[in-house]
Write an enzyme that holds these catalytic residues in place. Structure first.
Site, short mmCIF file in Angstrom:
data_model
loop_
_atom_site.label_atom_id
_atom_site.label_comp_id
_atom_site.label_asym_id
_atom_site.label_seq_id
_atom_site.Cartn_x
_atom_site.Cartn_y
_atom_site.Cartn_z
NE ARG A 131 4.18 -4.02 10.79
CZ ARG A 131 4.87 -3.73 9.69
NH1 ARG A 131 6.01 -4.33 9.44
NH2 ARG A 131 4.41 -2.84 8.85
NE ARG A 149 8.82 -0.17 8.25
CZ ARG A 149 7.59 -0.05 7.74
NH1 ARG A 149 7.41 0.60 6.60
NH2 ARG A 149 6.56 -0.57 8.35
CE LYS A 208 -1.19 -0.63 4.84
NZ LYS A 208 -0.02 0.02 5.41
NE ARG A 216 -1.87 -0.30 10.98
CZ ARG A 216 -0.95 0.19 10.16
NH1 ARG A 216 -1.07 1.39 9.70
NH2 ARG A 216 0.05 -0.56 9.78
NE ARG A 234 8.58 -3.71 4.13
CZ ARG A 234 7.34 -3.27 4.19
NH1 ARG A 234 6.55 -3.31 3.12
NH2 ARG A 234 6.84 -2.79 5.30
P1 AMP Z 1 2.83 1.15 8.61
O1 AMP Z 1 4.04 1.80 8.05
O2 AMP Z 1 1.54 1.74 8.10
O3 AMP Z 1 2.85 -0.35 8.50
O4 AMP Z 1 2.83 1.49 10.19
C1 AMP Z 1 3.90 1.11 11.02
C2 AMP Z 1 3.45 1.06 12.48
O5 AMP Z 1 2.98 2.35 12.90
C3 AMP Z 1 2.28 0.13 12.77
O6 AMP Z 1 2.69 -1.23 12.94
C4 AMP Z 1 1.73 0.73 14.04
O7 AMP Z 1 2.53 0.41 15.17
C5 AMP Z 1 1.86 2.22 13.80
N1 AMP Z 1 0.67 2.79 13.13
C6 AMP Z 1 0.59 3.32 11.87
N2 AMP Z 1 -0.66 3.72 11.59
C7 AMP Z 1 -1.40 3.46 12.69
C8 AMP Z 1 -2.77 3.62 13.02
N3 AMP Z 1 -3.64 4.14 12.15
N4 AMP Z 1 -3.18 3.20 14.24
C9 AMP Z 1 -2.32 2.69 15.15
N5 AMP Z 1 -1.02 2.49 14.91
C10 AMP Z 1 -0.55 2.87 13.69
#
Ligand code: AMP
Length: 213
Positions: free
Chosen positions: A171, A160, A13, A88, A127
């Protein structure tokens, strides 16, 4: 144009959001990127979020809702945006609907990138990201390179912390238990379209752009 892009971690995404943001000239709002910036600068939010993110868990709804309210009220989002990583959870989805109503936003296109979990684990654990432009590459694409092929930054590659296998599995579990109900909520209202996340990057963006028309 206002878009919400959904998908399990690693579904692509972020990659698609970046492409669409460039093609459609709308800002890419990634809550994950906002949090990672906060962690990097060690702001109070960053200090709070760091451990939660490293464990593969979710930052609290209250914090995330404040971040998104603040961001969508900025001028850069007035004519459009692509939301990546939000909502989320169901409370986030409900609050987002309220915020859209307040901002008099009625047309929002929601797209889900669909990929199975085994493929996701394979993808995420292999990645590499660029610290400077945040582009994500497959390890093989950047093996031996000193500079980011996207932005030219030197020595900017990193893994990361939340891309390690045990964290990825966590996750995905969080996604299944907490974010899947959000997709079901959007689906029940006929608000989400699905695209096959196993196609090539170009094909997926073409398909999404086609659906937007
Ligand atoms: P992402 O890069 O979108 O996979 O986000 C990385 C991490 O940031 C996630 O695993 C969560 O710990 C936190 N995070 C990002 N967006 C949200 C959200 N909308 N609600 C809660 N935690 C978030």
């Amino acid at each position: 144009m206002r878009i919400i892009i959904f998908g399990a971690p690693g579904a692509g995404k972020g990659t698609q959001a970046k492409i669409l943001s460039e093609k459609l000239s709308i800002p890419h709002i990634s809550t994950g990127d906002i949090l990672r910036e906060a962690v990097k600068s060690q702001s109070p939010l960053g200090k709070q979020a760091q451990e939660i993110m490293n464990r593969g868990e979710l930052v609290s709804d209250n914090i995330m809702i404040e971040i998104i309210k603040d961001t969508l009220n900025q001028d850069k989002c007035k004519t459009g945006f692509i939301l990546d990583g939000f909502p989320r959870t169901l409370p986030q989805a409900v609050e987002l609907d309220k915020l859209f109503a307040e901002l008099k936003i009625d047309k929002v296109f929601s797209v889900v990138i669909d990929v199975n979990e085994d493929e996701i684990v394979k993808r995420i654990t292999s990645r590499t990201a660029c610290k400077a432009c945040k582009a994500i590459f497959n390890d093989a694409e950047v093996k031996g390179l000193a500079k980011c092929p996207k932005c030219g930054a030197e020595n900017s590659f990193y893994k990361r912390d939340d891309d390690k296998e045990e964290v990825v599995r966590k996750r995905l579990k969080v996604f299944r238990e907490t974010t899947q109900p959000v997709l079901d909520f959007y689906k029940s209202k006929g608000r989400a379209v699905f695209v096959n996340g196993l196609s090539s990057i170009d094909k997926i963006s073409e398909e999404i752009l086609g659906l937007l028309k």
